[in-house]
Enzyme design. Structure first.
Site, PDB file in Angstrom:
ATOM      1  N   ASP A  39       0.857  -1.120   0.030  1.00  0.00           N
ATOM      2  CA  ASP A  39       0.000  -0.036  -0.103  1.00  0.00           C
ATOM      3  C   ASP A  39       0.876   1.114  -0.016  1.00  0.00           C
ATOM      4  O   ASP A  39       1.799   1.320   0.829  1.00  0.00           O
ATOM      5  CB  ASP A  39      -0.985  -0.023   1.131  1.00  0.00           C
ATOM      6  CG  ASP A  39      -1.836   1.245   1.239  1.00  0.00           C
ATOM      7  OD1 ASP A  39      -1.733   2.038   0.339  1.00  0.00           O
ATOM      8  OD2 ASP A  39      -2.470   1.172   2.217  1.00  0.00           O
ATOM      9  N   GLU A  91      30.265   5.777   5.241  1.00  0.00           N
ATOM     10  CA  GLU A  91      29.934   4.206   5.455  1.00  0.00           C
ATOM     11  C   GLU A  91      29.909   3.732   4.292  1.00  0.00           C
ATOM     12  O   GLU A  91      29.711   2.518   4.029  1.00  0.00           O
ATOM     13  CB  GLU A  91      28.808   3.862   6.597  1.00  0.00           C
ATOM     14  CG  GLU A  91      27.599   4.315   5.985  1.00  0.00           C
ATOM     15  CD  GLU A  91      26.416   4.153   6.973  1.00  0.00           C
ATOM     16  OE1 GLU A  91      26.140   2.958   7.105  1.00  0.00           O
ATOM     17  OE2 GLU A  91      25.974   4.959   7.735  1.00  0.00           O
ATOM     18  N   CYS A 123      26.204   6.501  10.361  1.00  0.00           N
ATOM     19  CA  CYS A 123      25.460   7.666  10.143  1.00  0.00           C
ATOM     20  C   CYS A 123      26.069   8.702  10.916  1.00  0.00           C
ATOM     21  O   CYS A 123      25.736   9.883  10.960  1.00  0.00           O
ATOM     22  CB  CYS A 123      23.980   7.617  10.206  1.00  0.00           C
ATOM     23  SG  CYS A 123      23.295   6.634   9.168  1.00  0.00           S
ATOM     24  N   THR A 166      13.952   2.970   2.320  1.00  0.00           N
ATOM     25  CA  THR A 166      14.701   3.892   3.062  1.00  0.00           C
ATOM     26  C   THR A 166      16.321   3.893   2.653  1.00  0.00           C
ATOM     27  O   THR A 166      17.011   4.201   3.378  1.00  0.00           O
ATOM     28  CB  THR A 166      14.900   3.514   4.774  1.00  0.00           C
ATOM     29  OG1 THR A 166      15.399   2.439   4.865  1.00  0.00           O
ATOM     30  CG2 THR A 166      13.102   3.312   5.370  1.00  0.00           C
ATOM     31  N   SER A 216      16.751  -1.380  15.701  1.00  0.00           N
ATOM     32  CA  SER A 216      17.467   0.038  15.332  1.00  0.00           C
ATOM     33  C   SER A 216      16.816   1.178  15.727  1.00  0.00           C
ATOM     34  O   SER A 216      17.709   2.059  16.196  1.00  0.00           O
ATOM     35  CB  SER A 216      17.813   0.006  13.866  1.00  0.00           C
ATOM     36  OG  SER A 216      17.078   0.465  12.946  1.00  0.00           O
ATOM     37  N   HIS A 252      19.060  12.985  13.196  1.00  0.00           N
ATOM     38  CA  HIS A 252      19.161  12.239  12.124  1.00  0.00           C
ATOM     39  C   HIS A 252      18.128  11.544  11.500  1.00  0.00           C
ATOM     40  O   HIS A 252      17.223  11.137  12.126  1.00  0.00           O
ATOM     41  CB  HIS A 252      20.194  10.836  12.711  1.00  0.00           C
ATOM     42  CG  HIS A 252      20.623   9.953  11.519  1.00  0.00           C
ATOM     43  ND1 HIS A 252      20.889  10.152  10.331  1.00  0.00           N
ATOM     44  CD2 HIS A 252      20.124   8.346  11.726  1.00  0.00           C
ATOM     45  CE1 HIS A 252      20.779   8.745   9.734  1.00  0.00           C
ATOM     46  NE2 HIS A 252      20.428   7.778  10.473  1.00  0.00           N
ATOM     47  N   LYS A 261       9.600  10.301  15.486  1.00  0.00           N
ATOM     48  CA  LYS A 261       9.601   9.503  16.671  1.00  0.00           C
ATOM     49  C   LYS A 261      10.797   9.996  17.708  1.00  0.00           C
ATOM     50  O   LYS A 261      10.515  10.072  18.820  1.00  0.00           O
ATOM     51  CB  LYS A 261       9.962   8.145  16.185  1.00  0.00           C
ATOM     52  CG  LYS A 261       9.171   7.181  15.684  1.00  0.00           C
ATOM     53  CD  LYS A 261       9.692   5.754  15.135  1.00  0.00           C
ATOM     54  CE  LYS A 261       8.837   5.000  14.066  1.00  0.00           C
ATOM     55  NZ  LYS A 261       7.697   4.406  14.808  1.00  0.00           N
ATOM     56  N   ASN A 306      17.492   8.168   2.496  1.00  0.00           N
ATOM     57  CA  ASN A 306      18.422   8.366   3.551  1.00  0.00           C
ATOM     58  C   ASN A 306      19.999   8.487   2.830  1.00  0.00           C
ATOM     59  O   ASN A 306      20.349   7.662   2.077  1.00  0.00           O
ATOM     60  CB  ASN A 306      18.481   7.090   4.333  1.00  0.00           C
ATOM     61  CG  ASN A 306      19.323   6.809   5.472  1.00  0.00           C
ATOM     62  OD1 ASN A 306      19.979   7.948   5.754  1.00  0.00           O
ATOM     63  ND2 ASN A 306      19.554   5.965   6.188  1.00  0.00           N
ATOM     64  N   SER A 339      24.394   3.790  13.872  1.00  0.00           N
ATOM     65  CA  SER A 339      24.245   2.397  14.256  1.00  0.00           C
ATOM     66  C   SER A 339      25.459   1.846  14.798  1.00  0.00           C
ATOM     67  O   SER A 339      26.474   2.265  14.317  1.00  0.00           O
ATOM     68  CB  SER A 339      23.591   1.760  13.120  1.00  0.00           C
ATOM     69  OG  SER A 339      22.359   2.098  12.840  1.00  0.00           O
TER      70      SER A 339
HETATM   71  N1  CAA Z   1      -0.743   3.057   5.868  1.00  0.00           N
HETATM   72  C1  CAA Z   1      -0.113   4.094   6.711  1.00  0.00           C
HETATM   73  N2  CAA Z   1       0.965   3.525   7.649  1.00  0.00           N
HETATM   74  C2  CAA Z   1       1.214   2.328   7.503  1.00  0.00           C
HETATM   75  C3  CAA Z   1       0.642   1.474   6.677  1.00  0.00           C
HETATM   76  C4  CAA Z   1      -0.393   1.845   5.902  1.00  0.00           C
HETATM   77  N3  CAA Z   1      -0.891   1.176   4.818  1.00  0.00           N
HETATM   78  N4  CAA Z   1       1.407   0.338   6.719  1.00  0.00           N
HETATM   79  C5  CAA Z   1       2.162   0.301   7.568  1.00  0.00           C
HETATM   80  N5  CAA Z   1       2.281   1.629   8.226  1.00  0.00           N
HETATM   81  C6  CAA Z   1       2.950   2.246   9.076  1.00  0.00           C
HETATM   82  C7  CAA Z   1       3.365   1.346  10.242  1.00  0.00           C
HETATM   83  O1  CAA Z   1       2.300   1.465  11.094  1.00  0.00           O
HETATM   84  C8  CAA Z   1       4.704   1.746  11.005  1.00  0.00           C
HETATM   85  O2  CAA Z   1       4.500   3.131  11.350  1.00  0.00           O
HETATM   86  P1  CAA Z   1       4.943   3.219  12.948  1.00  0.00           P
HETATM   87  O3  CAA Z   1       6.546   2.940  13.024  1.00  0.00           O
HETATM   88  O4  CAA Z   1       4.746   4.517  13.465  1.00  0.00           O
HETATM   89  O5  CAA Z   1       4.276   2.202  13.851  1.00  0.00           O
HETATM   90  C9  CAA Z   1       5.444   2.282   9.640  1.00  0.00           C
HETATM   91  O6  CAA Z   1       4.454   2.315   8.589  1.00  0.00           O
HETATM   92  C10 CAA Z   1       6.510   1.224   9.006  1.00  0.00           C
HETATM   93  O7  CAA Z   1       5.662  -0.003   9.108  1.00  0.00           O
HETATM   94  P2  CAA Z   1       6.679  -1.282   9.434  1.00  0.00           P
HETATM   95  O8  CAA Z   1       7.148  -1.031  10.742  1.00  0.00           O
HETATM   96  O9  CAA Z   1       5.584  -2.418   9.319  1.00  0.00           O
HETATM   97  O10 CAA Z   1       7.558  -1.198   8.340  1.00  0.00           O
HETATM   98  P3  CAA Z   1       8.620  -2.434   8.100  1.00  0.00           P
HETATM   99  O11 CAA Z   1       8.750  -3.473   9.095  1.00  0.00           O
HETATM  100  O12 CAA Z   1       8.495  -2.953   6.635  1.00  0.00           O
HETATM  101  O13 CAA Z   1      10.254  -1.697   8.226  1.00  0.00           O
HETATM  102  C11 CAA Z   1      11.875  -0.004   8.803  1.00  0.00           C
HETATM  103  C12 CAA Z   1      10.245  -0.260   8.629  1.00  0.00           C
HETATM  104  C13 CAA Z   1      11.973  -0.999  10.265  1.00  0.00           C
HETATM  105  C14 CAA Z   1      11.943   1.421   9.019  1.00  0.00           C
HETATM  106  C15 CAA Z   1      12.446  -0.696   7.826  1.00  0.00           C
HETATM  107  O14 CAA Z   1      12.361   0.229   6.370  1.00  0.00           O
HETATM  108  C16 CAA Z   1      14.159  -0.843   8.064  1.00  0.00           C
HETATM  109  O15 CAA Z   1      14.707  -1.704   8.572  1.00  0.00           O
HETATM  110  N6  CAA Z   1      14.749   0.468   7.744  1.00  0.00           N
HETATM  111  C17 CAA Z   1      16.393   0.499   7.722  1.00  0.00           C
HETATM  112  C18 CAA Z   1      16.819   0.731   9.328  1.00  0.00           C
HETATM  113  C19 CAA Z   1      16.475   2.090   9.789  1.00  0.00           C
HETATM  114  O16 CAA Z   1      16.444   3.035   8.975  1.00  0.00           O
HETATM  115  N7  CAA Z   1      16.442   2.176  10.868  1.00  0.00           N
HETATM  116  C20 CAA Z   1      16.505   3.564  11.467  1.00  0.00           C
HETATM  117  C21 CAA Z   1      17.064   3.518  12.884  1.00  0.00           C
HETATM  118  S1  CAA Z   1      18.869   3.329  12.732  1.00  0.00           S
HETATM  119  C22 CAA Z   1      19.290   4.552  11.964  1.00  0.00           C
HETATM  120  O17 CAA Z   1      18.989   5.717  12.045  1.00  0.00           O
HETATM  121  C23 CAA Z   1      20.662   4.411  11.279  1.00  0.00           C
HETATM  122  C24 CAA Z   1      20.506   4.372   9.688  1.00  0.00           C
HETATM  123  O18 CAA Z   1      20.531   5.234   9.033  1.00  0.00           O
HETATM  124  C25 CAA Z   1      20.135   3.309   9.251  1.00  0.00           C
END
Ligand code: CAA
Length: 432
Positions: A39, A91, A123, A166, A216, A252, A261, A306, A339
């Site tokens: 979606d 990185e 990062c 991302t 993370s 970040h 968040k 990102n 990270s």
């Molecule tokens: N409509 C609106 N919102 C929706 C939706 C829909 N149809 N479906 C899902 N969502 C929302 C969820 O509720 C969730 O929101 P919340 O976090 O507010 O609850 C959001 O969309 C994401 O959904 P999921 O958590 O189910 O998504 P996911 O499991 O597929 O993965 C993620 C999300 C974990 C961020 C993933 O993209 C990821 O692993 N990213 C890389 C790691 C990362 O960026 N980490 C950040 C912290 S670490 C860091 O900052 C260092 C760095 O740069 C990597």
């Protein structure tokens, strides 16, 4: 505080100039969501991203860093001879030994007595460079010279992974100096946090990052709470940390929702309880604060994606480019997370007159010149990137994606990476 540190703290040091250069192609997140059977609201609202910059094989850490560095120097009338330190935080290393700075030092024509090195901490790399440069200047060792710090990265998680929406690619350059024109850093109350965690990493054998995504996010928020406390513990004026006293809160930004968040967590630290966003009063507190202090400076991040260590500084460029003169002479907060993990929380001041540089920093032209890719074209680029670093391989022609500019990664010849304009490709072909 000793007499010596009091003297050091009187030196005004901070970010004097900035420049952004991003990858020249992008995909639309609705297209990506449709291709993955997701979606689109998940990517646009749930993650907060509208578009994502994609680096072609002709754009790498060095080429993007050189272009961003040149932009920062030229836009702020800084002669390369004024630079005494060059640091690239990345990185997305291009060599296990040789720093990306060695190439950028040559491409920018920096002086031979300019030291140069690369920093790596996910990062956090460019922030480590920024604070080291500020310390170098504050210590008096800079001899009046400035430091050029460049954050340059390509975020790669791989096709159809949770991290795919991302990704992104780009570089942000910052000149650090005495009497800065943009942001004056308060080096007296920088708070730090470190902890060994496996939240996100990229082993030597992989072009793609491994991430425990949800974990993370927890690590990031824990690091924010701890580094904020550490900064507060060395400050003699806790009121300066209050959200109501800040002009902006920068975080970040691996994806826009993460900054939301982070700001929730920041507010919770101040009220010393969890916010309940289902509660009308709490929702109002959050919406007003986030809407004033953080959300307005995330629109470029939402289009670029990102860029790892540069993403925090990209939102600071967005802030200046909006020319909000009421915010000059006000404090801001800056939170950097890498990270693995390491983090810093600090305060800075928006310098009087900083908004004079709004046009010089406007990133819109950079975004507007990008070529839109179909998801099929993007997937081909991902496949090409697999073996682009092999020896005696010529990178594809930049004209294939209608790329503009004069600094590209042209390929690797005799195990040596080659950079220059598109016209240099012919010479490389002949020697190959
Ligand atoms: N409509 C609106 N919102 C929706 C939706 C829909 N149809 N479906 C899902 N969502 C929302 C969820 O509720 C969730 O929101 P919340 O976090 O507010 O609850 C959001 O969309 C994401 O959904 P999921 O958590 O189910 O998504 P996911 O499991 O597929 O993965 C993620 C999300 C974990 C961020 C993933 O993209 C990821 O692993 N990213 C890389 C790691 C990362 O960026 N980490 C950040 C912290 S670490 C860091 O900052 C260092 C760095 O740069 C990597």
């Amino acid at each position: 505080m000793t007499a010596e540190t009091q003297t050091q703290s009187k030196i005004k040091v901070g970010i004097d100039a900035m420049g952004f250069s991003g990858a020249q192609c992008y995909i639309d997140m609705v297209d990506l969501a449709k291709a993955r059977g997701v979606d689109p609201a998940k990517f646009i609202v749930g993650i907060g991203q509208k578009q994502m910059s994609v680096a072609t094989p002709c754009e790498d850490t060095v080429s993007m860093a050189a272009l961003a560095g040149r932009k920062a120097l030229e836009s702020f009338n800084i002669d390369p001879s004024e630079i005494g330190t060059l640091i690239i935080g990345t990185e997305t290393g291009i060599d296990h030994s040789k720093p990306a700075t060695a190439y950028v030092h040559e491409l920018l024509g920096l002086p031979t007595n300019c030291r140069q090195f690369e920093t790596k901490h996910a990062c956090y790399g460019a922030t480590a460079g920024l604070t080291s440069a500020a310390d170098w200047i504050s210590s008096g060792r800079a001899r009046g010279r400035k430091a050029l710090i460049i954050a340059s990265d390509i975020a790669r998680y791989g096709i159809d992974t949770p991290g795919e929406p991302t990704q992104g690619a780009g570089a942000v350059a910052m000149v650090v100096s005495e009497n800065p024109r943009l942001f004056e850093l308060d080096m007296n109350c920088v708070g730090d946090f470190s902890s060994q965690v496996m939240d996100f990493w990229r082993p030597l054998y992989s072009k793609y990052a491994f991430a425990d995504g949800h974990y993370s996010i927890d690590c990031y928020l824990e690091a924010l709470a701890h580094s904020l406390k550490d900064a507060q513990s060395v400050s003699d004026d806790l009121d300066r940390f209050k959200p109501d006293n800040l002009a902006a809160c920068f975080y970040h930004v691996p994806f826009v929702k993460m900054a939301r968040k982070a700001h929730t967590c920041f507010l919770e630290q101040h009220i010393d309880r969890k916010l309940d966003l289902q509660d009308v009063a709490d929702k109002e507190i959050f919406t007003k604060s986030y809407g004033e202090l953080t959300a307005p400076w995330l629109s470029v991040n939402a289009q670029v994606g990102n860029i790892y260590t540069g993403s925090l500084f990209l939102s600071m460029i967005d802030f200046i480019s909006q020319e909000n003169r009421d915010l000059e002479n006000r404090d801001i907060s800056i939170f950097s997370y890498g990270s693995g993990c390491g983090a810093s929380f600090m305060l800075a001041k928006v310098v009087d007159g900083a908004m004079d540089y709004a046009q010089a920093l406007n990133p819109r032209a950079e975004l507007d010149r990008r070529q839109k890719l179909t998801i099929e074209e993007y997937e081909k680029i991902v496949a090409l990137a697999e073996d682009i670093d092999m020896n005696d391989g010529l990178a594809p022609d930049p004209a294939r994606w209608n790329l503009k500019g004069d600094i590209f990664y042209l390929g690797t010849h005799n195990h040596s990476r080659q950079y220059g304009p598109q016209s240099m490709r012919g010479q490389l072909q002949r020697v190959s």
